[in-house]
Write an enzyme that holds these catalytic residues in place. Structure first.
Site, PDB file in Angstrom:
ATOM      1  N   VAL A   1       0.942  -1.166  -0.121  1.00  0.00           N
ATOM      2  CA  VAL A   1       0.132  -0.042   0.098  1.00  0.00           C
ATOM      3  C   VAL A   1       0.743   1.184  -0.086  1.00  0.00           C
ATOM      4  O   VAL A   1       1.868   1.456   0.795  1.00  0.00           O
ATOM      5  CB  VAL A   1      -0.874   0.058   1.329  1.00  0.00           C
ATOM      6  CG1 VAL A   1      -1.772   1.207   1.190  1.00  0.00           C
ATOM      7  CG2 VAL A   1      -1.669  -1.346   1.288  1.00  0.00           C
ATOM      8  N   SER A   2       0.694   2.406  -0.865  1.00  0.00           N
ATOM      9  CA  SER A   2       1.205   3.316  -1.035  1.00  0.00           C
ATOM     10  C   SER A   2       0.572   4.450  -1.800  1.00  0.00           C
ATOM     11  O   SER A   2      -0.192   4.200  -2.517  1.00  0.00           O
ATOM     12  CB  SER A   2       2.573   3.338  -1.725  1.00  0.00           C
ATOM     13  OG  SER A   2       2.713   3.014  -3.120  1.00  0.00           O
ATOM     14  N   VAL A   3       0.860   5.629  -1.245  1.00  0.00           N
ATOM     15  CA  VAL A   3       0.265   6.822  -2.277  1.00  0.00           C
ATOM     16  C   VAL A   3       1.839   7.621  -2.346  1.00  0.00           C
ATOM     17  O   VAL A   3       2.513   7.887  -1.506  1.00  0.00           O
ATOM     18  CB  VAL A   3      -0.807   7.606  -1.317  1.00  0.00           C
ATOM     19  CG1 VAL A   3      -1.147   8.826  -2.072  1.00  0.00           C
ATOM     20  CG2 VAL A   3      -1.810   6.659  -1.141  1.00  0.00           C
TER      21      VAL A   3
ATOM     22  N   GLY B   1      -7.484  11.460  -1.062  1.00  0.00           N
ATOM     23  CA  GLY B   1      -8.713  10.557  -0.994  1.00  0.00           C
ATOM     24  C   GLY B   1      -8.187   9.434  -1.533  1.00  0.00           C
ATOM     25  O   GLY B   1      -8.977   8.293  -1.683  1.00  0.00           O
ATOM     26  N   ILE B   2      -6.895   9.353  -1.954  1.00  0.00           N
ATOM     27  CA  ILE B   2      -6.556   8.063  -2.810  1.00  0.00           C
ATOM     28  C   ILE B   2      -6.451   6.793  -1.985  1.00  0.00           C
ATOM     29  O   ILE B   2      -6.884   5.785  -2.259  1.00  0.00           O
ATOM     30  CB  ILE B   2      -5.110   8.252  -3.402  1.00  0.00           C
ATOM     31  CG1 ILE B   2      -5.263   9.552  -4.508  1.00  0.00           C
ATOM     32  CG2 ILE B   2      -4.440   6.988  -3.895  1.00  0.00           C
ATOM     33  CD1 ILE B   2      -3.956   9.728  -5.131  1.00  0.00           C
TER      34      ILE B   2
ATOM     35  N   TYR C   1      -4.232   2.947   9.945  1.00  0.00           N
ATOM     36  CA  TYR C   1      -5.519   1.986   9.508  1.00  0.00           C
ATOM     37  C   TYR C   1      -6.519   1.708  10.415  1.00  0.00           C
ATOM     38  O   TYR C   1      -7.462   1.164  10.166  1.00  0.00           O
ATOM     39  CB  TYR C   1      -4.658   0.656   9.093  1.00  0.00           C
ATOM     40  CG  TYR C   1      -3.909   0.690   7.925  1.00  0.00           C
ATOM     41  CD1 TYR C   1      -4.300   0.697   6.679  1.00  0.00           C
ATOM     42  CD2 TYR C   1      -2.310   0.727   8.067  1.00  0.00           C
ATOM     43  CE1 TYR C   1      -3.793   0.592   5.586  1.00  0.00           C
ATOM     44  CE2 TYR C   1      -1.721   0.735   7.083  1.00  0.00           C
ATOM     45  CZ  TYR C   1      -2.148   0.605   5.624  1.00  0.00           C
ATOM     46  OH  TYR C   1      -1.474   0.901   4.564  1.00  0.00           O
TER      47      TYR C   1
ATOM     48  N   PHE D   1       4.657  -9.782   5.335  1.00  0.00           N
ATOM     49  CA  PHE D   1       4.313  -9.797   3.947  1.00  0.00           C
ATOM     50  C   PHE D   1       4.138  -8.613   3.268  1.00  0.00           C
ATOM     51  O   PHE D   1       3.299  -8.553   2.361  1.00  0.00           O
ATOM     52  CB  PHE D   1       3.088 -10.720   3.953  1.00  0.00           C
ATOM     53  CG  PHE D   1       1.907 -10.202   4.837  1.00  0.00           C
ATOM     54  CD1 PHE D   1       0.826  -9.273   4.355  1.00  0.00           C
ATOM     55  CD2 PHE D   1       1.788 -11.024   6.261  1.00  0.00           C
ATOM     56  CE1 PHE D   1      -0.349  -9.018   5.112  1.00  0.00           C
ATOM     57  CE2 PHE D   1       0.550 -10.366   6.714  1.00  0.00           C
ATOM     58  CZ  PHE D   1      -0.170  -9.562   6.367  1.00  0.00           C
TER      59      PHE D   1
END
Length: 409
Positions: free
Chosen positions: A82-84, A92-93, A123, A409
């Site tokens: 997961v990255s932005v 909001g990505i 999260y 992971f």
């Protein structure tokens, strides 16, 4: 500026993964690492966010089976990669990727989603609670002794090439999976993960070494580690860096730790990831000289509350109604009656009066039995609505052993 979220196309994987590497600092992984993650990536479970031809967001998941209290292996989406892009934050990505991902996981029929968080505060707003913790130790092996129970002297230890010993090690790991909640079944391809040994991950130490523990010619335990030599004017002060250690029985486990603490020319043994109730804490002669530290590890969220709670067993019989709040996955919001015990459980919708009120985040934290509902109530995150319900529920949700995630992971 507009962006578009869509499933990953395999031919775009390199560009997608380059963006992930850049978001995590821009240091390229070793070729063997990159090839493994490319082989394990399922494009159908992965999404990218694109601004024109530029990838600005990544997210994926692995199809795992997770051990839950009672020993069952339950389908779980292992959220990962997961990255932005730093240029596209606060648009909001991330929320759009989490929305798409949880909808997809629900459609796949997987009742759980799990992840390891680079930053813990990200999260919670998506319903993930801290479900397991991990223990790190740095043993002063020049002063700490390891006691061994009867049977340890019958164990034969021998060095083997990590690749040659991999099949025996994997069998031992597989045999331990059901013994502790939080452990992952390693399906095809994942047996390569423990053998990754890029120089960048050795902390200046030796290539990975492997020692098998055998009894009557059969492998019953193993340890993979690195040796990091260090010399001072006063003499050798090397360190042993433990990667993985598993054993079929207590005597074998103790024999392996004793071996690690008695390697010549070393004065410390370090391990970053052990269960918080690791028997090692009772084998060492002086736990104060073991540099014990605890940190968060696996985060979990129920994707389908009824299926998730019905998939595990409970320490004692339980019959209670939970009033669950889930703003991000509203299909979970409402009252659920949980009835079950050590043999299994059923969790279904109900209109009955609730006994406890909590959000799905707290349910995720308590799900594997490592975080008590009573502790969460003490923080004001679980409310008791019927006298006595909290104590009974907290006991039932517990686990005889601490949950533990053996690898990331």
């Amino acid at each position: 500026m507009t962006t578009r979220l869509r499933p990953l196309v395999r031919s775009e994987w390199d560009r997608w993964y380059d963006r992930l590497e850049l978001a995590f600092g821009g240091v390229a992984e070793a070729g063997e690492e990159r090839r493994l993650w490319q082989d394990l990536t399922d494009p159908a479970r992965s999404v990218g966010v694109w601004d024109g031809d530029e990838c600005v967001g990544t997210a994926g998941s692995f199809a795992f089976r997770l051990t839950v209290p009672g020993g069952a292996l339950v389908p779980a989406a292992g959220v990962t990669m997961v990255s932005v892009a730093a240029t596209h934050r606060r648009r909001g990505i991330l929320t759009s990727m989490m929305r798409r991902q949880l909808d997809d996981v629900r459609a796949l029929g997987e009742p759980l989603a799990v992840l390891t968080a680079s930053e813990p505060d990200i999260y919670g707003r998506f319903g993930y609670g801290t479900a397991t913790h991990q223990l790190a130790v740095e043993i002063d092996s020049s002063r700490v002794r390891v006691a061994v129970p009867p049977g340890a002297e019958d164990v034969r230890l021998r060095f083997t090439d990590p690749a040659e010993g991999a099949q025996a090690c994997e069998r031992i790991y597989r045999d331990t999976i059901g013994s502790r909640p939080g452990m992952l079944a390693r399906d095809e391809g994942w047996e390569r993960l423990p053998l990754l040994d890029p120089p960048s991950g050795r902390e200046g130490a030796s290539p990975m070494q492997c020692v098998l523990a055998e009894r009557d010619g059969e492998a019953v335990g193993y340890v993979r580690f690195h040796n990091k030599p260090h010399w001072t004017p006063e003499g050798p002060e090397g360190a042993v860096l433990v990667r993985h250690i598993d054993a079929a029985e207590p005597a074998v486990y103790a024999a392996l730790w004793r071996f690690l603490c008695e390697i010549d020319l070393t004065t410390s043994v370090r391990s970053r990831n052990r269960p918080v109730d690791d028997p090692l804490l009772h084998l060492v002669s002086d736990v104060r000289r073991c540099g014990v530290r605890v940190r968060d590890s696996l985060y979990l969220r129920p994707v389908e509350v009824g299926a998730a709670l019905g998939a595990r067993a409970y320490l004692v019989p339980v019959d209670l109604v939970l009033d669950v709040e889930d703003a991000f996955c509203p299909w979970n919001t409402g009252r659920w009656r949980l009835s079950g015990g050590p043999e299994g459980a059923v969790c279904e919708r109900t209109a009955d009066a609730p006994d406890l009120a909590l959000s799905v985040r707290e349910l995720g934290a308590a799900y594997l039995g490592g975080v008590s509902l009573a502790s969460l109530a003490g923080a004001g995150r679980v409310r008791e609505l019927r006298a006595g319900a909290l104590a009974r529920a907290s006991h039932a949700f517990g686990s005889a052993v601490a949950p533990w995630l053996p690898h990331g992971f």
